[in-house]
Design an enzyme around this catalytic site. Sequence first.
Site, mmCIF file in Angstrom:
data_model
loop_
_atom_site.group_PDB
_atom_site.id
_atom_site.type_symbol
_atom_site.label_atom_id
_atom_site.label_comp_id
_atom_site.label_asym_id
_atom_site.label_seq_id
_atom_site.Cartn_x
_atom_site.Cartn_y
_atom_site.Cartn_z
ATOM 1 N N ASP A 116 0.839 -1.204 0.000
ATOM 2 C CA ASP A 116 0.000 0.000 0.000
ATOM 3 C C ASP A 116 0.875 1.255 0.000
ATOM 4 O OD1 ASP A 116 -2.135 -1.718 0.222
ATOM 5 O OD2 ASP A 116 -2.254 -1.528 2.404
HETATM 6 N N1 URA Z 1 -1.122 -6.009 3.944
HETATM 7 C C1 URA Z 1 -1.676 -4.773 3.890
HETATM 8 O O1 URA Z 1 -2.743 -4.548 4.428
HETATM 9 N N2 URA Z 1 -1.000 -3.814 3.217
HETATM 10 C C2 URA Z 1 0.202 -4.010 2.631
HETATM 11 O O2 URA Z 1 0.773 -3.081 2.054
HETATM 12 C C3 URA Z 1 0.766 -5.293 2.716
HETATM 13 C C4 URA Z 1 0.082 -6.266 3.364
#
Ligand code: URA
Length: 247
Positions: A116
Amino acid sequence: MQLQDILYSQGFGTRRVCAGLVQQGHVQVYVPGEAAAQPCAEAAADFDTDALRFRVQGVDWPYAEKAYLVLNKPTGTECSQKPSTYPSIYTLLPSPLRMRPQKAAVQGVQAVGRLDQDTTGMLLLTDDGKFIHRMSSPRHHVPKVYEVRVKHPLDERQVRKLLDGVVLEDDPKPVRAAACEAVGEFDLRLTLTEGKYHQVKRMVAAVSNRVEGLHRSQIGNLALPANLAPGQWRWLTEADLALIAGK
Ligand code: URA
């Protein structure tokens, strides 16, 4: 391989641009046994690419048939070639790594999975389609370790639930952490072997808590190199690749 083709394969531009770089004296080659790079102005000069190193406009490069990289992803970057809001992680790579010609189905160097925009830490990039497939396939169970900062104090019950399995809204099958421990009142170390969309955030929400900070610290047995500052990348070595594969 001819020097102009070597440069082309490594992302230095069209064949004509690469021939020009050589002819204009911008390229030197590290010949085995010689410490210093030797100038070569002949675009069609032949070199063995095995362990070849060369210099273009003052910057040293290894010849890599396929590129394998690790990046320490900074917060506020998107793992997309066409980002919507934040700068793309691809802007952190030097231009030849972004311009390597397309290989089979893989469009140049790509992130292996996505993090993310607000997640930091270890991200692998490659133009090896088989490697991407192997790393992303749930069958291969490559463990990924996340350091999770949560909003509410942790307790044994939340850790137990994450290990036993929680149900996310898009799949009736419970997802469980391969490992999970509270390393502080608000800090969780969570290991996952799959990579569903927002998986950590959704799993933590399923135990009535909330992710405030997320950092990926390890993939397989390879930890994020301690000397790699946020935004920095480096080539992966054979030894790194073996650790990623769990050896
Ligand atoms: N899980 C998440 O919620 N976000 C990420 O970036 C990676 C794993």
